[in-house]
Write a protein that holds these residues in place. Structure first.
Motif, PDB file in Angstrom:
ATOM      1  N   LEU A  64      34.175   2.645 -16.426  1.00  0.00           N
ATOM      2  CA  LEU A  64      33.904   3.858 -17.257  1.00  0.00           C
ATOM      3  C   LEU A  64      32.462   4.643 -16.311  1.00  0.00           C
ATOM      4  CD1 LEU A  64      34.722   2.471 -20.590  1.00  0.00           C
ATOM      5  CD2 LEU A  64      36.218   3.962 -19.379  1.00  0.00           C
ATOM      6  N   PHE A  65      31.564   3.776 -16.493  1.00  0.00           N
ATOM      7  CA  PHE A  65      30.172   4.429 -16.014  1.00  0.00           C
ATOM      8  C   PHE A  65      30.272   5.131 -14.745  1.00  0.00           C
ATOM      9  CE2 PHE A  65      27.921   2.074 -19.437  1.00  0.00           C
ATOM     10  CZ  PHE A  65      27.256   3.122 -20.153  1.00  0.00           C
ATOM     11  N   ASN A  66      30.867   4.331 -13.823  1.00  0.00           N
ATOM     12  CA  ASN A  66      31.200   4.964 -12.442  1.00  0.00           C
ATOM     13  C   ASN A  66      32.177   6.138 -12.408  1.00  0.00           C
ATOM     14  OD1 ASN A  66      29.756   3.005 -10.711  1.00  0.00           O
ATOM     15  ND2 ASN A  66      31.549   1.572 -10.721  1.00  0.00           N
ATOM     16  N   LEU A  67      33.241   5.959 -13.180  1.00  0.00           N
ATOM     17  CA  LEU A  67      34.040   7.399 -13.460  1.00  0.00           C
ATOM     18  C   LEU A  67      33.235   8.569 -13.984  1.00  0.00           C
ATOM     19  CD1 LEU A  67      37.203   5.630 -14.687  1.00  0.00           C
ATOM     20  CD2 LEU A  67      37.072   6.796 -12.685  1.00  0.00           C
ATOM     21  N   GLY A  68      32.501   8.064 -15.025  1.00  0.00           N
ATOM     22  CA  GLY A  68      31.426   9.263 -15.438  1.00  0.00           C
ATOM     23  C   GLY A  68      30.461   9.948 -14.527  1.00  0.00           C
ATOM     24  N   PHE A  69      29.898   8.956 -13.687  1.00  0.00           N
ATOM     25  CA  PHE A  69      28.826   9.430 -12.897  1.00  0.00           C
ATOM     26  C   PHE A  69      29.602  10.109 -11.736  1.00  0.00           C
ATOM     27  CE2 PHE A  69      25.913   5.976 -14.523  1.00  0.00           C
ATOM     28  CZ  PHE A  69      25.187   7.204 -15.037  1.00  0.00           C
ATOM     29  N   TRP A  70      30.977   9.527 -11.230  1.00  0.00           N
ATOM     30  CA  TRP A  70      31.591  10.465 -10.307  1.00  0.00           C
ATOM     31  C   TRP A  70      32.083  11.947 -10.731  1.00  0.00           C
ATOM     32  CZ3 TRP A  70      37.043  11.546 -10.390  1.00  0.00           C
ATOM     33  CH2 TRP A  70      37.717  12.170  -9.003  1.00  0.00           C
ATOM     34  N   LEU A 115      31.958  13.213 -19.985  1.00  0.00           N
ATOM     35  CA  LEU A 115      31.730  13.141 -21.317  1.00  0.00           C
ATOM     36  C   LEU A 115      32.715  12.218 -22.045  1.00  0.00           C
ATOM     37  CD1 LEU A 115      30.383  16.793 -22.559  1.00  0.00           C
ATOM     38  CD2 LEU A 115      28.890  14.580 -21.823  1.00  0.00           C
ATOM     39  N   THR A 116      33.948  12.299 -21.540  1.00  0.00           N
ATOM     40  CA  THR A 116      35.171  11.706 -22.104  1.00  0.00           C
ATOM     41  C   THR A 116      34.677  10.259 -21.688  1.00  0.00           C
ATOM     42  OG1 THR A 116      36.749  13.264 -21.954  1.00  0.00           O
ATOM     43  CG2 THR A 116      37.459  11.141 -22.071  1.00  0.00           C
ATOM     44  N   TRP A 117      34.740   9.820 -20.190  1.00  0.00           N
ATOM     45  CA  TRP A 117      34.397   8.677 -19.831  1.00  0.00           C
ATOM     46  C   TRP A 117      33.138   8.001 -20.462  1.00  0.00           C
ATOM     47  CZ3 TRP A 117      38.487   6.963 -18.320  1.00  0.00           C
ATOM     48  CH2 TRP A 117      39.360   7.570 -17.209  1.00  0.00           C
ATOM     49  N   PHE A 118      32.003   8.550 -20.648  1.00  0.00           N
ATOM     50  CA  PHE A 118      30.874   8.055 -21.197  1.00  0.00           C
ATOM     51  C   PHE A 118      30.928   7.985 -22.739  1.00  0.00           C
ATOM     52  CE2 PHE A 118      28.410  10.395 -17.869  1.00  0.00           C
ATOM     53  CZ  PHE A 118      28.233   9.332 -17.016  1.00  0.00           C
ATOM     54  N   GLY A 119      31.779   8.687 -23.447  1.00  0.00           N
ATOM     55  CA  GLY A 119      32.133   8.376 -24.828  1.00  0.00           C
ATOM     56  C   GLY A 119      33.067   7.109 -24.780  1.00  0.00           C
ATOM     57  N   LEU A 120      33.809   7.102 -23.975  1.00  0.00           N
ATOM     58  CA  LEU A 120      34.858   5.827 -24.109  1.00  0.00           C
ATOM     59  C   LEU A 120      33.802   4.627 -23.979  1.00  0.00           C
ATOM     60  CD1 LEU A 120      37.981   6.916 -22.142  1.00  0.00           C
ATOM     61  CD2 LEU A 120      37.706   6.230 -24.437  1.00  0.00           C
TER      62      LEU A 120
END
Length: 256
Positions: free
Chosen positions: A29-35, A228-233
């Motif tokens: 999830l964090f990798n997706l958010g930072f990507w 924000l969606t990925w970080f929220g998850l």
């Protein structure tokens, strides 16, 4: 090992797999958010380049030697071209909700082949004509001006249709596929540029049609929302894990 020691280690064993699974999920999830944040920075840079390119003085349209190097950053580049229009035209369906000119609504963009002084050909979007015109009126408006011309406009990279794109019908296209359009106009593929040119507004004829300058300059930019969606998850997952871990480690305290 005493019974008390076994009881002390039991909660840790129970948490082992959930902890590992949570760690893996959080890493994803964090990798997706930072990507997505990286994509946001790239998109904002691209939008800035496009806005600067649209307002810049025109440069020569790229010729055959530069075609293989064209990239997304070249889309919407302000270019100039010299040559003459050839016979024939194809149409691209569009609907102008906020037209720059006087006429909007559903209609067609007129694409005509333009032969450069160097001998290669580029499709030029001469502008918009409304849908309610009859065939004779469309053909009359599609007749290009004669002689050698110096034109300016915005470079638009070709686009390929996907499985939802309707097939071309009676010279009307639903994707800006310059290669296929060129084939329909009997232009040799090696002579045809892999892009088209949207004429600037000043090339609208005195009659008002085709209405040039109707390029829609916009980019979809939802990367911040996705991040924000990925970080929220990830935050939700952390909360769920901590709640579960508390119930395992301190069951009596939670019961009280």
């Amino acid at each position: 090992m005493t019974r008390s020691e076994n009881q002390d280690k039991a909660p840790m064993r129970k948490l082992l797999f959930p902890t590992l699974a949570t760690a893996v999920a959080l890493a994803i999830l964090f990798n997706l958010g930072f990507w997505q944040l990286d994509r946001l920075a790239w998109k904002e840079k691209l939008i800035g380049q496009v806005e600067a390119g649209v307002a810049a003085a025109p440069v020569d349209a790229p010729g055959p030697s530069a075609w293989s190097d064209l990239a997304l950053e070249d889309d919407y580049r302000h270019v100039a071209l010299s040559g003459r229009f050839l016979d024939g035209a194809v149409y691209y369906y569009t609907a102008l909700n906020k037209p720059a000119g006087a006429i909007g609504g559903p209609g067609r963009l007129v694409y005509a082949p333009f032969e450069m002084e160097e001998g290669w050909v580029v499709l030029v979007n001469r502008g918009f004509i409304p849908q309610d015109l009859d065939r004779a009126a469309r053909q009359r408006l599609a007749e290009p001006p004669d002689g050698t011309l110096r034109l300016t406009g915005l470079l638009r990279l070709s686009e390929k249709p996907n499985w939802t794109t309707p097939a071309p019908s009676e010279g009307l296209w639903f994707a800006r596929d310059t290669q296929a359009m060129g084939e329909a106009l009997d232009i040799a593929p090696d002579r045809l540029a892999p892009y088209s040119i949207d004429l600037d507004v000043e090339f609208t004829p005195a009659s008002g049609l085709p209405q040039a300058g109707e390029t829609i300059v916009q980019f979809k930019n939802d990367h911040l929302g996705y991040a924000l969606t990925w970080f929220g998850l990830a935050a939700t997952l952390i909360g769920v894990y901590l709640t579960y871990a508390a119930s395992v480690l301190w069951p009596r305290r939670r019961a009280q």
